[in-house]
Design an enzyme around this catalytic site. Structure first.
Site, short mmCIF file in Angstrom:
data_model
loop_
_atom_site.label_atom_id
_atom_site.label_comp_id
_atom_site.label_asym_id
_atom_site.label_seq_id
_atom_site.Cartn_x
_atom_site.Cartn_y
_atom_site.Cartn_z
CD GLU A 85 -2.65 -1.33 2.51
OE1 GLU A 85 -3.62 -0.58 2.69
OE2 GLU A 85 -2.27 -2.16 3.35
CB SER B 232 -5.73 -1.14 0.30
OG SER B 232 -5.37 0.08 0.86
CB SER C 68 -9.35 8.43 1.53
OG SER C 68 -8.21 7.82 0.96
#
EC number: 6.3.2.4
Length: 330
Positions: A31, A167, A301
């Protein structure tokens, strides 16, 4: 939602020097790219609020840099194991540096999805039926036998995911038992242990919680609608996912979702900020899926979307959180 209290953060204009914030972003996890993007966005917001913000990677120069720069507070925005399993927080504590977010104990609990789910069940939350199986067990007992018991015990559809990770990397929704072996192989490419759980049908939500020292408060739920699984691509590439912030919930459902997120924040020992992922089923009941101690802060996000839905100032709230981290560990 209540507005940010005006006296929660010292007025920047009345300070001799701006708050020095060091943001840790990058690292070597899967990530990394998300972390770098998160770090840049938070740095921009803090600078807009009047703080001094520097972004630093997780590398061999870190400890020397901390010793030389002596920031007022560190904001770890590292995703993946090192950033969320408690290790970097232990290191910062050893270095005597205050930081934003959950301490190492809370991070370790939350990083393990099965452990976090067990604690939430004991606290009264609904969690999907599940099984946690390490890769070594498949080698010792035999994959065919193990997967046969999984299918007979847990009804389809199933969600297969790494027991530790974020994620949506390594996550597969299985609707056909013939696809389960492939899902396990995909999962084990990201971790040694798989969490296999019954897929709860309903509305997918993310509920963020902030606590600047006055107690945790839930931000408006963000509803997630995708053209398929909410996987890595759907999370970070615009166009595949539609978000509703606040979520399209009744007042009662919104209250239940907020209560579940605050329960997770308190039960798992989280601090300053967190995000809880959940499903609201057709009966309007929320189910806990997992929590996150380092929510993504990129353009798409969920945490910043929730802040905007609450009509809070992102710049000011991030500055509040930075001051909360500085105060908490003096």
């Amino acid at each position: 939602m209540p507005a940010v209290q005006p006296d929660a953060v010292p007025s920047v204009s009345h300070q001799a020097d701006p708050l020095e914030v060091l943001i840790l972003a990058g690292g070597l996890s899967h990530e990394r790219e998300v972390s770098v993007r998160s770090g840049r966005r938070v740095a921009e917001a803090l600078r807009s609020a009047g703080a001094s913000a520097t972004v630093h990677d997780l590398d061999t120069s870190l400890l020397d840099f901390l010793h030389t720069a002596r920031p007022d507070v560190v904001w770890p925005l590292l995703h993946g194991s090192t950033g969320e399993d408690g290790a970097i927080r232990d290191l910062l504590a050893l270095a005597g540096v205050p930081y934003v977010g959950t301490d190492s104990a809370g991070a370790r609990i939350t990083w393990s999805k099965p452990v976090a789910a067990s604690m939430m069940r004991r606290a009264g939350a609904r969690t999907p039926e599940s099984a946690t199986l390490p890769q070594s067990l498949f080698r010792e007992v035999g994959a065919r036998a193990v997967l046969g018991r999984v299918v007979s015990r847990l009804p389809l559809p199933l969600v297969v995911k790494p027991a530790m990770g974020g994620s949506a990397l390594g996550v597969t929704v299985v609707t056909d038992p013939e696809h389960l072996p492939q899902a396990m192989v995909h999962c084990f490419s990201y971790g040694e242990t798989a969490l296999i759980e019954r897929a709860v049908e309903g509305t997918e939500l993310a509920v963020s919680v902030v606590d600047n020292g006055a107690g945790p408060r839930a931000l408006p739920a963000v509803e997630i609608v995708t053209d398929g699984p909410y996987d890595y691509d759907a999370r970070y590439n615009a166009g595949r996912t539609e978000y509703f912030a606040p979520a399209r919930l009744s007042a009662e459902q919104a209250r239940a979702a907020a209560e579940l997120a605050v329960l997770a924040h308190q039960t798992l020992g989280l601090q300053h900020l967190s995000r809880t992922d959940m499903i609201v089923d057709p009966d309007g009941l929320p189910w806990f899926l997992e929590a996150n101690v380092a929510p993504g802060m990129t353009e798409t996000s969920l945490f910043p979307q929730a802040v905007r839905a609450a009509e809070d100032s992102i710049d000011r709230l991030y500055l509040e959180l930075a001051y909360a981290g500085q105060r908490a560990q003096r």
